[in-house]
Scaffold this active site. Structure first.
Site, PDB file in Angstrom:
ATOM      1  N   GLN A 108       0.647  -1.596  -0.025  1.00  0.00           N
ATOM      2  CA  GLN A 108      -0.068   0.149  -0.273  1.00  0.00           C
ATOM      3  C   GLN A 108       1.021   1.132  -0.473  1.00  0.00           C
ATOM      4  OE1 GLN A 108      -3.441  -0.154   0.810  1.00  0.00           O
ATOM      5  NE2 GLN A 108      -4.234   2.063   0.515  1.00  0.00           N
ATOM      6  N   PHE A 109       0.967   1.798  -1.332  1.00  0.00           N
ATOM      7  CA  PHE A 109       2.125   2.512  -0.990  1.00  0.00           C
ATOM      8  C   PHE A 109       1.284   4.384  -0.800  1.00  0.00           C
ATOM      9  CE2 PHE A 109       0.076   3.417  -5.009  1.00  0.00           C
ATOM     10  CZ  PHE A 109       0.191   5.229  -5.775  1.00  0.00           C
ATOM     11  N   THR A 110       0.488   3.996  -0.678  1.00  0.00           N
ATOM     12  CA  THR A 110      -0.216   5.116  -0.219  1.00  0.00           C
ATOM     13  C   THR A 110      -0.377   5.626   1.422  1.00  0.00           C
ATOM     14  OG1 THR A 110      -2.597   4.610   0.003  1.00  0.00           O
ATOM     15  CG2 THR A 110      -2.160   4.875  -2.043  1.00  0.00           C
TER      16      THR A 110
END
Length: 147
Positions: A78-80
């Site tokens: 989850q890069f966010t």
């Protein structure tokens, strides 16, 4: 590295309707990799997830670890999680590692958890995923790895 850890009764992730990973009682772990992270942060995060005492015992609501309860882990990249929202209305992701750096480090977290004896299921890196979970508690903890 940053992670959001949720205690769950069950969780699953699908990609285009196909099951990618599924667990029963355990932890749903969203993992974001920052530029500059490496193997040391991956190992630290895996150990912290495995040993974090957030499951109930007979006497305390938060007392036992994933290892203690023989729970499972579902790891979802989850890069966010690395979003910077301090300015404007659109998040900036300049702190997030590029995919070619992040993917092997998310895999390293999974492998380190397995080495610790945790059963691990995974999402699919870089895919649009549908995540379903039944939170237990709810208990949600944010972890930031040591530099």
């Amino acid at each position: 590295m940053r992670a959001v850890v949720q205690r769950v009764d069950r969780a699953r992730v699908t990609v285009d309707g196909d099951l990618s990973g599924e667990i029963g009682r355990g932890l749903l772990v969203y993992v974001g990799v920052a530029t500059g992270d490496g193997e040391a942060q991956a190992r630290w995060l895996a150990k912290k997830v495995a040993e974090l005492r957030i499951f109930p015992s007979d006497t305390r609501p938060i007392d036992r670890s994933l290892l203690d309860v023989r729970g499972e882990a579902l790891i979802v990249s989850q890069f966010t999680l690395l979003a910077d929202t301090r300015k404007g209305r659109r998040p900036s992701f300049f702190e997030a590692a590029p995919p070619e750096q992040a993917e092997p480090l998310v895999a390293a977290v999974c492998e380190a958890l397995r080495d610790l004896g945790v059963t691990v299921a995974e999402g699919r890196f870089g895919a649009m995923m549908a995540v379903e979970s039944t939170n237990d508690g709810p208990v949600t903890i944010t972890l930031d790895s040591e530099a």
